[in-house]
Structures are given as C-alpha cells and as structure tokens.
Design a protein around this motif. Structure first.
Motif: not given
Length: 526
Positions: A185-203
């Motif tokens: 719903l809010t679409h936060p952006a991140t440049d950290e690879d680990w956090q990109k993976s975390l966001f994808e995993h959370a979804l």
C-alpha cells in the motif's frame, strides 16, 4: 520601606497554561480553569490510552476531543506538533496516542495545505509493528485512500524499521495489516540488497508464494531450519545460541515446543534473548515453571542494570505491576532497584515538601483495559519516589470522607523503606480512601509553612469549594499539580505566579520543579 504594600514575587513560567480565573466547572462541579489548546492536548496525550473509557469520559468523547485538539494545534503550529508527537512516542512512551496524533495531524495539515505531515508520521512510528498499526487506524476511520504525506510517512518508517528480526517477531497472521500489506500500500523504496530481498520475502509470505528463503537473509533462513528440525527433535529449542541466531521470541519457543519439553528448561533457553519488558511480564511464569536460581540471577542482573532500565523507557508502574504479580521474593530486590532507576531523574528538593495524593473514587480507575494498575497507583509511586528525594516530606492521602471514612491520612515515613515496599504498605494499611475529591480541604488542613506543595490528582475537585483549591497556600509558595487523567478543566490556575501544572508518567517531568526553583522558565520537555 513598605512592609505589606508591595508586589509579591510571581515566580517563573511553565508551559501548561490556564486562565487565571475560574471559567468552567470540573466534572465534580468545582470551580474549573480551562487551558489553552496546547496545554489541554499535552495533558490529554500523556494520559490517553485511546479507545478506552475513563471515570468521567467515555472513550468516544475523549478520542474526539483528542482528534479535534491535535488537528487545531497541528495547523496553527506544525513545528511544535512535530516535536511533540516524536517526543510523545520516544520519551513519554505513549504508543497509540502518538500514532493517532501523527495521523490526525497530517490529515489536518493536508486539508489546510500546511507542509510537514510526512515527517510527523515517520517520526511517530518507532517499532516495526507500528506502520501496520497506522494503516489499521487510518483505514478504519477514513478508508484505504491516503494522502501522500500519510502514505510516504508510513513508507519511510517501514524502510527504517523493517529488518529480519522485526519480520519474524511482528509479521504474524493475527495482524490485519501485515508487512506485505504495508509494502503493497505504501511502496517504500530501498537501495540495500538485503532489504530488497526482505521486502520481496515479506510480500511472498503475505500472499503465500514462498518458495525458498533468499540467501542474504541469514536469520530468516536459520529460523526456518530451526522450525523444521524442531518438528522431529524439539530438544533443539533448548539451545539458547540457536534461538538467538534464528530470531526466536519466547512466544515462538513455547508455542513450537508445546508440551514436549520441560518448561523450566525452555524458559532458561529463551531468557538470554528476551527484552526487559518480556522479562517483567513473565516473572510469574519463570517461578511457576521452576526456573533455576542461576538463570533467575541472569534475569535479575538485567533488571538491576540502571542504564538498560533507562533505555527501555518502561514506566515505573510496570515494575510495580511485575512486583505484585511475581510470587517469589527473589525478584523483590531487583524490581526495587529497577523502579529506583526508572525514577532516577527526580530532582533532590531542599526544605520541607507537602505531597498530597488524591485517592478519591475517580482515581480508582484503570489506565488501560487490563485493569491491573489504577491511576492512584501511579500517584502513590511518584509521591513516594519524590519523597525519597526531599530533605523532608509530609505525604498525605486525601479524599472527602465519604463512606464515613477519614478526609485524609498522613502516611508515616519509614527510614530506608523502598518505594515498592511503601506502595504495598499504603495498600495494606488502608490509605486508598475512595471518597470524593476535597482538594481544597486537604490543602488547608495539611499546609503548615512548607516550602512547596505537590498535588498528584485528576484535578476533578469537589463542588463544595468554589474558588482556587490552592488558596490556603501563600502566593510566594509554589504549588505543583501533577495531572494523571488529562481532563479538560483544571482545579487551579497554571503557568505562572507559583502555580504550575505538569503531566505525564515519566520522572523527567519532575525536573521542571528544579528549573522553576532555580529561577528559570520551564518549557515543553521536547
């Protein structure tokens, strides 16, 4: 030289300001003093559990007053509002009140075309489950359409707060808005690879698409492995290092083990990873399970670490609640030390101090739905803590003598007694009077040349007194009211001329006494 015909010293100013003359009535019909919007908002916010009734106000009425105040103040002074909402969460420890304040402030600012709402929302969300809390509140009241400052503020907070550990701890199926919902719903952006993976995993977790754990999420992977192993060999849950590596909470550990392992050994494995609040909540469980004295000593060391207690920002009443719940005496001394650390900022006060504690019926109302602690519990904790910091203190419980009981009782001092022991003696010896609120009578009966008066109360003075309840105290002597309920109308003038009102359940507010008595103005604590 004039002896009588001269101006008395007026003292310095303090931030909570009210009209000098009575302009309303208290809930009990006494003369009342209305406050300006910031003052009323401040006192309400630091006592507001949101969505819960108080003795005099229904939850809906109280919450509406809160929303109206924050909206008005946010538009009029957004900078003050930004500092206030951040402080309310970080220092005052008011979680729900700060979330509501930030969202309602941002909404009002958008409607008035005032910038700054995004930062206010982001700064008020301090724990990883709070972006979801914010979305739940917003959608319940206003639907799924969010203005950009609200959406971006929540996104900023999610980016800052979402980690592997927070995902494992807070992203549970019991939540209406999970991490994946917030991201969606809010679409936060991140440049950290680990956090990109975390966001994808959370979804993927949220929508049931998990195939494999990303390689750069070591804790999430360790958690999955430990869960899988525990299905066939629950003894792996007794390894404290593995529990920590896998980000297991104590709830996870006990739930996964079920009845397959000895509870004492499970707690002993979980305790090293538990936070201070979790330890406090579970002291009774440790004793009932039979946790060893050696492990209990480890937990006690955490409770007696004054720096850790201060960092936790736990309210002193948490330690009182734990003290009452824990059956074993082995926790008494650590809890006494922890409470002392939590009130360490109360200033030392010279001279004689009169401390009046309102124990009327309206103070016998709970802070929150669990009902374990009442407003008068908080009043007594702070009164006795303050008394330990005074050269000389006379502590008095007051009410109005209804039910054929006394109007007031002087609480006898015992040298060397801890605050917690004092609270228990207050309870067992009948110092909670539970009548009306004759504040003026208590002041008149017990003021005897003291250097200051401190009143801990909900300010709802009784109708039998029509004027300022502090009238019996000379104008040159300061009177400090501690408001514990946040009702709209106060019992006395405030803000100058040696009459001051404060609020909040943090010991830091008491520092204002020292400022004022050093001849300095006391400003907002943020």
């Amino acid at each position: 030289m004039a002896k009588f015909n001269k101006k008395l010293p007026t003292g310095k100013t303090s931030p909570v300001r009210s009209k000098a003359d009575p302009s309303a009535t208290t809930h009990e019909g006494g003369a009342g003093h209305t406050r300006d919007a910031k003052s009323e908002l401040f006192l309400l916010a630091v006592t507001n559990m949101v969505g819960e009734d108080t003795f005099y106000e229904a939850a809906g009425e109280r919450d509406e007053r809160y929303r109206d105040l924050i909206a008005a103040v946010a538009v009029a002074d957004p900078d003050w509002t930004a500092r206030f909402t951040a402080w309310l969460r970080s220092e005052a420890g008011m979680r729900s009140a700060s979330v509501v304040a930030a969202l309602e402030a941002a909404r009002a600012m958008v409607e008035a075309d005032v910038p700054g709402g995004r930062q206010i929302v982001a700064d008020a969300l301090k724990r990883a489950d709070e972006p979801g809390e914010a979305l739940a509140y917003w959608t319940h009241r206003y639907g799924r359409k969010m203005p950009k400052p609200v959406k971006r503020g929540i996104a900023d907070a999610a980016k800052r707060l979402y980690s592997e550990y927070s995902l494992l701890k807070y992203d549970t199926a019991s939540k209406a808005f999970r991490f994946g919902d917030v991201l969606n719903l809010t679409h936060p952006a991140t440049d950290e690879d680990w956090q990109k993976s975390l966001f994808e995993h959370a979804l993927d977790r949220r929508f049931g698409n998990v195939a494999a754990t990303p390689a750069n999420l070591a804790m999430v992977a360790a958690n999955a492995r430990l869960r899988q192993e525990a299905e066939s060999d629950p003894s792996v849950l007794l390894n404290a290092d593995r529990l920590k590596e896998a980000g297991f909470t104590w709830e996870d550990t006990l739930s996964l083990a079920g009845d397959r392992l000895d509870k004492a050994r499970l707690w002993e494995a979980a305790i090293p990873s538990m936070g201070l609040f979790a330890l406090l909540r579970n002291l009774r469980n440790f004793d009932e399970a039979g946790v060893s004295d050696t492990t209990a000593e480890t937990a006690a060391e955490r409770l007696t670490d004054s720096e850790q207690v201060r960092r936790s920002r736990l309210m002193p009443m948490r330690f009182l609640s734990a003290y009452r719940a824990a059956p074993s005496l082995r926790w008494s001394w650590p809890l006494e030390q922890a409470l002392d650390a939590s009130v360490a900022n109360i200033p030392a006060l010279s001279g004689r101090t009169l401390v009046l504690v309102d124990t009327s019926g309206s103070m016998n109302s709970p802070f929150s739905r669990d009902g374990s602690l009442m407003r008068w519990d908080a009043a007594v904790v702070f009164a006795l803590a303050l008394a330990t910091r005074c050269d000389t203190a006379d502590v008095v419980s007051f009410s109005s003598g209804w039910h054929r009981g006394p109007d007031s009782l002087v609480f006898p001092h015992k040298a060397g007694e801890s605050v917690l022991a004092g609270v228990e003696r207050w309870t067992s010896d009948g110092y909670f009077l539970n009548g009306g609120t004759d504040t003026a009578g208590a002041v008149k009966r017990h003021y005897n040349g003291h250097d200051r008066v401190v009143i801990l109360t909900d300010e709802q003075a009784h109708w039998s007194h029509a004027g300022d309840v502090t009238a019996a105290v000379p104008a040159r002597v300061p009177v400090y009211t501690w408001n514990l309920a946040g009702h709209r109308v106060g019992h006395a003038p405030s803000g100058e001329r040696n009459r001051h009102t404060f609020g909040g359940l943090s010991d830091k507010a008491f520092a204002m006494i020292s400022l004022l008595e050093q001849g300095k103005n006391a400003t907002w604590p943020f």
